[in-house]
Design a protein around this motif. Structure first.
Motif, mmCIF file in Angstrom:
data_model
loop_
_atom_site.group_PDB
_atom_site.id
_atom_site.type_symbol
_atom_site.label_atom_id
_atom_site.label_comp_id
_atom_site.label_asym_id
_atom_site.label_seq_id
_atom_site.Cartn_x
_atom_site.Cartn_y
_atom_site.Cartn_z
ATOM 1 N N LEU A 1 0.903 -1.143 -0.043
ATOM 2 C CA LEU A 1 0.085 -0.024 0.178
ATOM 3 C C LEU A 1 0.799 1.344 -0.049
ATOM 4 O O LEU A 1 1.654 1.302 0.935
ATOM 5 C CB LEU A 1 -0.830 0.072 1.065
ATOM 6 N N ILE B 1 -1.253 -1.639 -4.191
ATOM 7 C CA ILE B 1 -2.336 -0.782 -4.151
ATOM 8 C C ILE B 1 -1.619 0.857 -3.931
ATOM 9 O O ILE B 1 -1.031 1.030 -2.968
ATOM 10 C CB ILE B 1 -3.249 -0.955 -2.853
ATOM 11 N N ILE B 2 -2.300 1.741 -4.734
ATOM 12 C CA ILE B 2 -1.927 3.195 -4.599
ATOM 13 C C ILE B 2 -3.114 4.030 -4.280
ATOM 14 O O ILE B 2 -4.303 3.741 -4.739
ATOM 15 C CB ILE B 2 -1.314 3.791 -5.940
ATOM 16 N N VAL B 3 -3.106 4.711 -3.071
ATOM 17 C CA VAL B 3 -4.006 5.710 -2.566
ATOM 18 C C VAL B 3 -3.337 6.953 -2.876
ATOM 19 O O VAL B 3 -2.289 7.351 -2.431
ATOM 20 C CB VAL B 3 -4.235 5.560 -0.952
ATOM 21 N N ILE C 1 -4.428 11.313 -2.281
ATOM 22 C CA ILE C 1 -5.171 11.971 -1.468
ATOM 23 C C ILE C 1 -4.651 13.536 -1.864
ATOM 24 O O ILE C 1 -3.481 13.745 -1.771
ATOM 25 C CB ILE C 1 -5.085 12.266 0.020
ATOM 26 N N ASP D 1 -8.219 18.018 -8.470
ATOM 27 C CA ASP D 1 -8.803 16.952 -9.068
ATOM 28 C C ASP D 1 -8.185 16.281 -10.215
ATOM 29 O O ASP D 1 -8.309 15.440 -10.752
ATOM 30 C CB ASP D 1 -10.464 17.470 -9.183
ATOM 31 N N PHE E 1 -3.844 10.747 -10.128
ATOM 32 C CA PHE E 1 -5.181 10.216 -9.930
ATOM 33 C C PHE E 1 -5.292 8.945 -10.919
ATOM 34 O O PHE E 1 -6.005 8.111 -10.719
ATOM 35 C CB PHE E 1 -6.504 11.099 -9.727
ATOM 36 N N VAL F 1 -2.783 6.760 -11.856
ATOM 37 C CA VAL F 1 -2.410 5.572 -11.475
ATOM 38 C C VAL F 1 -2.986 5.243 -10.054
ATOM 39 O O VAL F 1 -2.623 4.091 -9.625
ATOM 40 C CB VAL F 1 -0.812 5.863 -11.213
ATOM 41 N N ALA F 2 -3.776 5.847 -9.352
ATOM 42 C CA ALA F 2 -4.474 5.417 -7.992
ATOM 43 C C ALA F 2 -5.338 4.651 -8.083
ATOM 44 O O ALA F 2 -6.302 4.798 -8.915
ATOM 45 C CB ALA F 2 -4.753 6.907 -7.255
ATOM 46 N N ASP F 3 -5.538 3.655 -7.424
ATOM 47 C CA ASP F 3 -6.613 2.600 -7.358
ATOM 48 C C ASP F 3 -7.464 3.346 -6.500
ATOM 49 O O ASP F 3 -8.903 3.094 -6.754
ATOM 50 C CB ASP F 3 -6.110 1.149 -6.571
ATOM 51 N N TYR F 4 -7.282 4.129 -5.427
ATOM 52 C CA TYR F 4 -8.444 4.719 -4.747
ATOM 53 C C TYR F 4 -8.009 6.052 -4.692
ATOM 54 O O TYR F 4 -6.790 6.623 -4.101
ATOM 55 C CB TYR F 4 -8.470 4.235 -3.467
ATOM 56 N N GLY F 5 -8.639 7.194 -5.173
ATOM 57 C CA GLY F 5 -8.509 8.714 -4.984
ATOM 58 C C GLY F 5 -9.440 9.279 -4.311
ATOM 59 O O GLY F 5 -10.588 8.849 -4.387
ATOM 60 N N LEU F 6 -8.746 10.001 -3.369
ATOM 61 C CA LEU F 6 -9.779 10.934 -2.435
ATOM 62 C C LEU F 6 -9.544 12.345 -2.791
ATOM 63 O O LEU F 6 -8.345 12.835 -2.467
ATOM 64 C CB LEU F 6 -9.625 10.506 -1.099
ATOM 65 N N VAL G 1 -8.528 15.273 5.882
ATOM 66 C CA VAL G 1 -8.421 14.108 5.642
ATOM 67 C C VAL G 1 -7.340 13.175 6.574
ATOM 68 O O VAL G 1 -7.856 11.943 7.167
ATOM 69 C CB VAL G 1 -8.195 13.606 4.139
#
Lengths: 249, 309
Positions: B253, B274-276, B278, B282, B287, B289-294, B301
């Motif tokens: 991660l 897994i890449i997140v 934050i 936008d 974003f 390459v991110a698996d989950y972007g916030l 955050v």
């Protein structure tokens, strides 16, 4: 003292490269070319040493095609005194480049040779170390600080876990890391002046040096694409995904 | 056909990246020997002898090798290398410093930073900051190779039973001397070996704000990383830099906070499982390459994330 700086012409670091159709290399036609960023730092360091009075001449050298003259002129515009182009075929391996540079070192007899730590095209990180081996000079790789003290040079190196300082007896080889300095920009009058500075062209073939490739490139392909991800709207959703979907926390 | 691996260590501990390098050697398929060059490094030799798959450990224990200076270690390796077909070292600053010197002394090419073994003479390596993967075949009698640790799973350690043989050759250059070392002390896992990495960029804003990342990292048992922008701005130490010119990591991660995602940074982390991301922008390339972007302000955050883990 005389400082020799090696510079390389590479695809500009901002350009997004693509693999060619035959998968033998990357597409380089019509791309913006520049001096390798680590080489710019090497040129800057040599000029600063000259400005501090430690060097009286800065000579820049490049091994490559006629087009590399552009990068040598750029180095002259930054303050180098003269340039040498060792004209050679494109894409020579580090060992061949190091051998040609060693021949130039034998001719020029500089007290200090500065190179970048790696070129951003081949990402090899070898030429400086190989040149040190071939000349028998000590090496200060990944330098973030350089202090010339009489007949030696103190080099602070960026190593895994921190910094290491070595003292090298001159003549010595240094390769630059990013934090050594911030390269200056060339002014228009200096760019004009650089056109009149000496630039000698010699042919790699004139040196009796074995530059044949030792490696064969079998193929060059694009890296595997990552599957596109998703946007989450809250910390709770993120934590939920990481725990239950990705199972990484 | 034998492979010699240069052990990575600090005279007291064997660096685990050596185990990843042994994995690459195992895939090449030869008998595997290890060289430990250092000073007061017997504990390292003992640990090296326990690595699964290693049959012989050579120890050059001498003051000349205390700081593993390239001018002293390279001729030692060349001396030992005569009977080997492959020489491997991890692509750490130490391996990168010494091995090209060995290759040139031996008049062979070096293959840097391999990410896969295709066969005993063919290897894959990234070029152009990881934007292309080259497969190269070596014609040399001796293959000199540095290995990207994050691309090879570590082999097991503890079960091996290699014999240990001291080496008496001493090479000592009078052209170089060690002055000092300033190492960063940290209780967190090492960046290269961490399962989770929390990295901050320019968006973090200050050295003080980096504490927000450190709190999250400590809660996760993660290592802290940084982008070049964060290092250049003085927010983080430069040995924390992840990227083409810093460290290459591939944790389970990777949490990128306030990092835009320049290609030089991606080169150092895009193999993470897994890449997140934050980020409040936008449009940031991270974003892609991110698996989950916030999309959000990291100052809101991060504390929320830390408190909810």
């Amino acid at each position: 003292m005389k400082i020799l700086v090696a510079v390389k012409r590479v695809v500009d670091y901002n350009v997004k490269i693509s693999v060619n159709a035959s998968q033998t290399g990357v597409e380089t036609t019509n791309l913006k070319m520049s001096m390798n960023p680590f080489c710019e730092i090497a040129v800057e360091e040599a000029i600063r040493q000259k400005e501090k009075g430690y060097a009286d001449e800065v000579v820049v050298v490049s091994v490559g095609s006629q087009a590399s003259q552009e990068q040598l002129r750029a180095a002259l515009a930054l303050g180098a005194d003269r340039a040498i182009l060792v004209e050679a075929e494109e894409g020579l391996e580090s060992l061949a480049v190091a051998k040609l540079l060693a021949a130039v070192v034998r001719q020029e007899q500089p007290e200090l040779v500065i190179l970048g730590k790696q070129a951003i095209d081949s990402d090899a990180n070898q030429t400086g170390q190989m040149l040190a081996a071939l000349t028998g000079y000590p090496q200060g790789t990944f330098a973030s600080e350089v202090n010339i003290v009489e007949k030696s040079v103190a080099v602070t190196r960026e190593i895994d876990g921190g910094l290491q300082t070595l003292s090298l007896v001159l003549p010595a080889i240094i390769t630059t890391d990013l934090r050594l300095n911030e390269p200056r920009y060339a002014s228009l009058p200096n760019i004009m002046k650089a056109k009149r500075k000496p630039l000698d062209v010699v042919s790699a073939a004139d040196y009796d040096i074995d530059t044949r490739p030792r490696l064969t490139t079998v193929s060059v392909v694009a890296p595997a694409q990552r599957e596109s991800g998703i946007r989450v709207s809250s910390v709770d959703e993120l934590l939920n995904k990481l725990k239950n979907e990705a199972k990484v926390i | 056909m034998k492979t010699l691996i240069i052990a990575e260590h600090d005279n007291l501990h064997l660096n685990p990246v050596t185990l990843n390098t042994v994995q690459a050697a195992t895939q090449i398929g030869n008998e595997i020997h290890l060289l430990v060059a250092g000073y007061g490094c017997q504990a390292v030799a003992q640990a090296a002898a326990k690595i699964h798959g290693v049959t012989q450990v050579f120890v050059a224990d001498n003051e000349a090798y205390a700081h593993q200076l390239a001018e002293n270690v390279a001729p030692l390796i060349v001396d030992v290398a005569q009977s080997y077909s492959h020489i491997l070292a991890p692509a750490t600053t130490q391996g990168k410093n010494v091995l090209p010197r060995v290759a040139a002394l031996y008049d062979v090419a070096q293959i840097s930073d391999i990410i896969a073994v295709v066969s005993a003479d063919t290897f894959k390596r990234p070029i152009y900051a990881g934007n292309a993967i080259a497969t190269v075949k070596s014609e040399d009698c001796l293959k000199v190779i540095t290995v990207r640790g994050s691309s090879f799973a570590p082999v097991e350690s503890g079960s091996g039973n290699a014999s240990i043989e001291p080496l008496s050759q001493v090479f000592k250059s009078d052209k170089v001397s060690f002055v000092r070392e300033q190492l960063e002390k940290t209780a967190r896992p090492e960046l290269n070996a961490a399962r989770i990495v929390v990295s901050g960029g320019r968006g973090v804003g200050s050295r003080e704000n980096f504490a927000l990342l450190e709190q999250l990292a400590d809660k996760l048992g993660a290592a802290v990383g940084a982008s070049r922008a964060a290092v250049d701005s003085g927010y983080a130490q430069n040995d924390l830099q992840v990227g083409q010119t810093g460290k290459i990591v591939a944790p389970d991660l990777y949490i990128a906070v306030g990092i835009s995602g320049a290609i030089q940074h991606l080169a150092g982390m895009k193999e993470s499982k897994i890449i997140v991301a934050i980020n409040k922008d936008d449009e940031s390339p991270i974003f892609q390459v991110a698996d989950y972007g916030l999309v959000g302000d990291l100052f809101d955050v991060l504390p929320e994330l830390t408190s909810k883990i």
